[in-house]
Design a protein around this motif. Structure first.
Motif, short mmCIF file in Angstrom:
data_model
loop_
_atom_site.label_atom_id
_atom_site.label_comp_id
_atom_site.label_asym_id
_atom_site.label_seq_id
_atom_site.Cartn_x
_atom_site.Cartn_y
_atom_site.Cartn_z
N GLU A 175 0.82 -1.20 0.00
CA GLU A 175 0.00 0.00 0.00
C GLU A 175 0.86 1.26 0.00
N ALA A 176 1.96 1.24 0.76
CA ALA A 176 2.86 2.39 0.78
C ALA A 176 3.50 2.58 -0.59
N LEU A 177 3.80 1.48 -1.27
CA LEU A 177 4.38 1.56 -2.61
C LEU A 177 3.39 2.17 -3.58
N ARG A 178 2.11 1.78 -3.47
CA ARG A 178 1.08 2.33 -4.35
C ARG A 178 0.93 3.83 -4.11
N GLU A 179 0.90 4.22 -2.84
CA GLU A 179 0.75 5.64 -2.50
C GLU A 179 1.95 6.44 -3.00
N TYR A 180 3.11 5.84 -2.91
CA TYR A 180 4.33 6.50 -3.41
C TYR A 180 4.21 6.73 -4.92
N THR A 217 10.08 10.14 -13.64
CA THR A 217 9.47 9.14 -14.53
C THR A 217 10.24 7.82 -14.44
N LYS A 218 11.56 7.92 -14.25
CA LYS A 218 12.33 6.69 -14.07
C LYS A 218 11.98 6.03 -12.73
N LEU A 219 11.83 6.85 -11.70
CA LEU A 219 11.41 6.32 -10.40
C LEU A 219 10.07 5.61 -10.51
N LYS A 220 9.15 6.21 -11.26
CA LYS A 220 7.81 5.65 -11.41
C LYS A 220 7.88 4.29 -12.10
N SER A 221 8.58 4.22 -13.24
CA SER A 221 8.61 2.97 -14.00
C SER A 221 9.46 1.90 -13.34
N ARG A 265 3.23 14.68 -9.03
CA ARG A 265 4.34 15.61 -9.26
C ARG A 265 4.76 15.61 -10.74
N ILE A 266 4.72 14.45 -11.38
CA ILE A 266 5.09 14.36 -12.81
C ILE A 266 4.13 15.20 -13.64
N GLN A 267 2.84 15.13 -13.32
CA GLN A 267 1.85 15.93 -14.06
C GLN A 267 2.07 17.43 -13.84
N LEU A 280 18.50 -3.03 -6.26
CA LEU A 280 18.27 -2.19 -5.09
C LEU A 280 19.49 -1.34 -4.74
N GLN A 281 20.57 -1.48 -5.54
CA GLN A 281 21.77 -0.70 -5.29
C GLN A 281 21.78 0.61 -6.07
N ASN A 282 20.75 0.82 -6.88
CA ASN A 282 20.76 1.97 -7.79
C ASN A 282 19.62 2.94 -7.51
N ILE A 283 19.08 2.89 -6.31
CA ILE A 283 17.99 3.81 -5.94
C ILE A 283 18.54 5.23 -5.89
N PRO A 284 17.93 6.17 -6.61
CA PRO A 284 18.45 7.55 -6.64
C PRO A 284 18.47 8.16 -5.23
N VAL A 285 19.52 8.91 -4.94
CA VAL A 285 19.63 9.53 -3.62
C VAL A 285 19.75 11.05 -3.71
N ARG A 286 19.95 11.57 -4.91
CA ARG A 286 20.09 13.03 -5.04
C ARG A 286 18.77 13.75 -4.85
N VAL A 287 17.69 13.12 -5.28
CA VAL A 287 16.37 13.75 -5.21
C VAL A 287 15.64 13.20 -3.99
N GLU A 288 15.02 14.07 -3.23
CA GLU A 288 14.33 13.66 -2.01
C GLU A 288 13.26 12.61 -2.32
N LEU A 289 12.52 12.78 -3.42
CA LEU A 289 11.51 11.79 -3.77
C LEU A 289 12.13 10.44 -4.08
N GLY A 290 13.37 10.45 -4.56
CA GLY A 290 14.07 9.20 -4.79
C GLY A 290 14.42 8.52 -3.49
N ARG A 291 14.93 9.29 -2.56
CA ARG A 291 15.28 8.72 -1.25
C ARG A 291 14.05 8.16 -0.54
N ARG A 292 12.89 8.79 -0.77
CA ARG A 292 11.69 8.38 -0.05
C ARG A 292 11.19 6.99 -0.45
N ILE A 293 11.67 6.46 -1.57
CA ILE A 293 11.27 5.09 -1.93
C ILE A 293 11.68 4.11 -0.84
#
Length: 873
Positions: A497-502, A580-584, A509-511, A621-634
């Motif tokens: 559920e947290a993944l869906r909400e994310y 968009t990369k985070l989303k896909s 934000r993309i829109q 799981l070693q390539n999760i973006p860390v520069r963007v806060e939304l990336g870290r929040r995954i």
């Protein structure tokens, strides 16, 4: 005479064209193979499209030709071919000989003379002839029966231009014979044909179309326009005549036609197959009939069905000093194939559980040779033992640059044997299909998997001992296989559920970003299309840094990063791409990997990276973006099971600490011993500023230099990263090396060692070969030098984290804790810790990570806890 189709190939010309058209390839021997690979593909395509019955390849010899001797010119003054291409010439000839394709050379004659003479002879015999060359000189040979084919590489593919006599006339406005005069007037520096000064292609074409030949043009020289061309021809007529004789191909050279009676029937011989295996041309191997070229099985595979007999055979194997085993669990087929002495047995089981239970019979086994140990453990859970000889892992340590460590690769590289791979034998068929279609063939293939490890393990062990890497295998890589297996089994919990909400939050934000970008652009367009984005940014908005390529403007991250501080649209596009990369990849992609137990059981690989780092797939799981806060929040969607928390431990600046130790630089070592802020101290040294007066910007710049030095950064790279001039970057680097003088000596020494030995090494003797250091290409050599500087540092850091995770995993089990290791991300370990074990887990992490290696500087660890991965990090 019955007409037939003949194909003649200009050997050096097509090899040269293929070399520059195909990306660099090397085989396990370090031999460059891209030219050969491209040549063969052009050759196969020609044979198929032309329906060739006869194929001949002509090569130049190094000696000057008769006509060049006669006129005092010599094509040998061409720029020498690169070493990477030069070394492929004799190997290509070996390949052609193995395929029984005739090769023709003639002392004193060039390949085009041979091709010209052979095309004339075959045409007189009534044959249709195709001459394949990258040299347009051969257009003079075109007739109604002789076609000149010129392959051209465009956009990564090969296209062919075909010329009969009428095509030459249509394209160049001259006949094939007149093409000689055209070239003689123009000249050709690459062929040492002087031509007439001041006359280029356009003027030469007008002259020859008007007068037909150089001689006729000279006879009417007073009528030639412009006057300058007329004067030049009048003054240099003797040079034009000589150039014509140099440009003319000899079509009556004393060439003996080779025996082509066998046609092309013997191309796919066993010796040719062995050459393709040696060169590692897997796609080309598919052309061979595997039944005719396959080497007999190493041992006879015998099917056993009685379970009691199976156990007896296993105990017999375990009485030997060494045996091999390979469990099978795929497509509803289960069993074990094993070998000892000269015997090989297939032991089918009724279920995966039965196979799983067989593993218990191997407790206390002697040296046991296997392949891909970690993958086998999932359905054949052996007890941890240092008597396992994983030949795939051993082969990886000996050469970490390969992309495959299967039995056929190892047979070729270490036993000098040519074996067909599974794909060679059966393509993409499932093992159960193979068994149902032909049990004998299936057992033959299984025999390779059992027998090869038994034969190869002693050779590989000897090679590791010789390279001083046996301890690396025994103490690090082998036990790591068991730790990674347990980590994969454990997995990590994900809240659906947290993944869906994310994902929903990302969509929102993309829109928003889309509308903001459209408003700034003044129109809607496909933001993810580099071509459309380039048009908007650099043609409509006229932004700077527009660099046009063959496919449009470059809109790479580096270009957008230059613009983002000045132009909001660039910053928004960067964020849009990231989200968009985070989303896909994560919001949508992770859901596909969640198992029924609500955990993701990813794969961790030991044999992928050249530096020794562990890699992660399914998912990464070693390539999760860390520069963007939304990336870290995954990381918030990753949670421990009930009754547990996450304990996260991360090495602090481990690569810089490794650099301090390996370089022995006293200033850097002392800074770490005094627990200084290393980036602030570097800023103080580089910018000659008192420590307490260092600004945040100076510290940030010093941090970029510190980490850039590890990766062999150039002044250009640093200037790009810090948005400063190249001269300023040069000053930074110079001042850095003045502050830490031993670091430059150390890095220069690594490059020198790489050039001397062909490889560099970590503190734990991990080997990193660097063939790029010997390239004739400056960019490749520069890349090799950066690799030489970085690999020992990054590889040593990777070795240290591996040692730490082995010891942490071992302590958790030895102390009977419920807590377990669930993730490794570069320099970070994540433990799912039971609530009542948190302090014990912290102590274990601190003890084992800080003492994983004894360096001249302390290994510092940051340890945090949290109810999800984000909070723990």
């Amino acid at each position: 005479m019955i007409s037939k189709k003949v194909v003649l190939i200009d050997g050096h010309s097509i090899l040269n064209r293929a070399f520059y058209g195909v990306p660099i390839l090397t085989n396990s021997e370090g031999l460059h193979t891209n030219g050969i690979y491209g040549f063969l593909n052009i050759m196969f395509k020609a044979i198929e499209e032309e329906k060739a019955e006869t194929l001949i390849v002509a090569f130049d010899l190094k000696a000057p030709t008769f006509r060049h001797k006669m006129y005092g010119a010599y094509k040998g003054t061409r720029k020498p071919m690169p070493q990477e291409l030069h070394e492929q010439v004799p190997v290509l000839k070996e390949v052609l000989q193995a395929m029984e394709i005739p090769i023709v050379t003639k002392e004193g004659y060039e390949a085009d003379d041979i091709l010209g003479s052979l095309s004339r002879i075959y045409e007189e015999q009534g044959c249709d002839v195709t001459v394949i060359s990258g040299d347009r000189d051969l257009l003079q040979l075109a007739t109604e029966k002789v076609k000149i084919s010129i392959p051209k590489t465009k956009a990564g593919g090969t296209q062919v231009e075909n010329y009969y006599a009428e095509d030459v006339l249509k394209t160049y406005q001259v006949t094939p014979t007149q093409f000689i005069d055209l070239k003689a007037l123009m000249g050709d520096a690459s062929d040492n044909i002087p031509g007439v000064p001041g006359i280029g292609e356009k003027t030469a074409t007008k002259i020859i179309t008007a007068y037909g030949s150089i001689e006729e043009a000279h006879a009417h020289v007073d009528d030639i326009k412009p006057a300058r061309a007329a004067n030049n021809l009048r003054e240099h007529y003797d040079m034009a005549v000589m150039s014509k004789k140099l440009a003319a191909i000899d079509t009556h050279a004393p060439i003996e036609i080779p025996d082509t009676s066998a046609g092309l029937e013997n191309m796919y011989s066993q010796s040719a197959y062995q050459m393709m295996k040696r060169l590692e041309f897997k796609n080309i191997l598919n052309r061979f009939d595997q039944e005719n070229v396959a080497v007999p099985v190493l041992s006879a595979a015998v099917e056993l069905t009685d379970r009691n007999e199976q156990q007896q055979k296993i105990f017999e194997a375990m009485s030997r000093p060494m045996f091999s085993a390979y469990p099978i669990c795929e497509d509803g087929l289960w069993g074990l194939v094993m070998a000892y002495d000269d015997k090989c047995f297939w032991m089918p089981t009724k279920s995966a559980d039965d196979l799983n239970g067989m593993a218990g019979w191997f407790d206390g086994h002697p040296d046991m040779a296997v392949m891909d140990l970690k993958e086998r453990l999932h359905y054949f859970p052996l007890k941890e033992s240092d008597n396992v000889l994983d030949i795939s892992l051993m082969a990886y340590l000996l050469n970490p640059l390969k992309d495959s460590y299967d039995y056929d690769d190892i047979a070729r590289d270490y036993l000098g044997m040519t074996l067909p791979s599974r794909a060679d034998l059966y393509g993409k068929k499932k093992l159960s299909e193979i068994f149902s279609e032909d049990r004998t063939k299936a057992l033959t293939w299984l025999g390779y998997y059992a027998s090869l490890p038994l034969k190869a393990a002693p050779e590989l062990r000897a090679a590791l001992e010789k390279e001083n890497m046996w301890e690396l295998y025994r103490e690090i890589e082998l036990p790591l296989s068991f730790s990674l297996y347990r980590m994969e089994i454990a997995g990590i919990r994900v809240e659906r559920e947290a993944l869906r909400e994310y994902g929903d939050h990302l969509v929102g934000r993309i829109q928003e970003l889309e509308q903001e970008i459209y408003a700034l652009a003044g129109e809607e367009f496909n933001i993810l299309s580099p071509k459309q984005l380039g048009t908007i940014l650099f043609e409509k908005l006229h932004l700077p840094y527009g660099k046009k390529t063959k496919t449009g403007y470059s809109t790479s991250a580096s270009v957008l990063e230059k613009l983002q501080d000045e132009k909001p649209i660039a910053r928004l596009v960067l964020e849009y791409r990231q989200l968009t990369k985070l989303k896909s990849t994560y919001a949508d992609g992770l859901a596909n990997f969640i198992s029924e137990d609500e955990r993701i059981h990813g794969k961790f690989h030991q044999t992928i990276t050249a530096t020794g780092r562990i890699s992660s797939t399914e998912p990464n799981l070693q390539n999760i973006p860390v520069r963007v806060e939304l990336g870290r929040r995954i990381r918030k969607v990753f949670v421990p099971k009930d009754g547990c928390v996450f304990v996260d431990a991360d090495y602090s600046q481990i690569e810089l600490r490794v650099l301090a130790h390996m370089s022995g630089d006293e200033n850097l070592i002392e800074a770490y011993k005094q627990a200084e802020d290393i980036h602030r101290m570097t800023a103080s040294q580089v910018f000659h500023t008192p420590l307490e007066e260092v600004t945040s910007q100076q510290r940030s710049n010093a941090k970029a230099v510190n980490f850039g030095i590890i990766y062999g950064i150039s002044s250009f790279g640093l200037s790009q990263g810090l948005s400063i001039t190249r001269k300023e970057a040069e000053v930074y680097i110079k001042q850095y090396f003045a502050a830490y003088p031993k670091i430059k000596d150390f890095l220069d020494g690594l490059v020198a060692e790489g050039k001397e030995k062909g490889s560099v090494y970590t503190l734990f003797h991990r080997k990193r070969p660097i063939p790029e250091l010997f390239s004739s290409n400056f960019m490749q050599r520069s890349f090799g030098e950066r690799v030489a500087m970085n690999s020992p540092i990054q590889g040593t850091a990777a070795d240290i984290i591996k040692i730490a995770m082995i010891h942490v995993d071992r302590r958790l089990r030895e102390e009977g804790l419920k807590s377990r290791l669930v993730l490794q991300i570069h320099d970070e370990l994540l433990i799912e810790a039971a609530m009542d074990e948190v302090e014990t887990v912290k102590q274990i992490l601190h003890d084992e990570m800080s003492h994983a290696a004894k360096l001249k500087v302390p290994l510092e660890i940051d340890i945090n806890t949290g109810t999800d991965w984000y909070e723990a990090k």
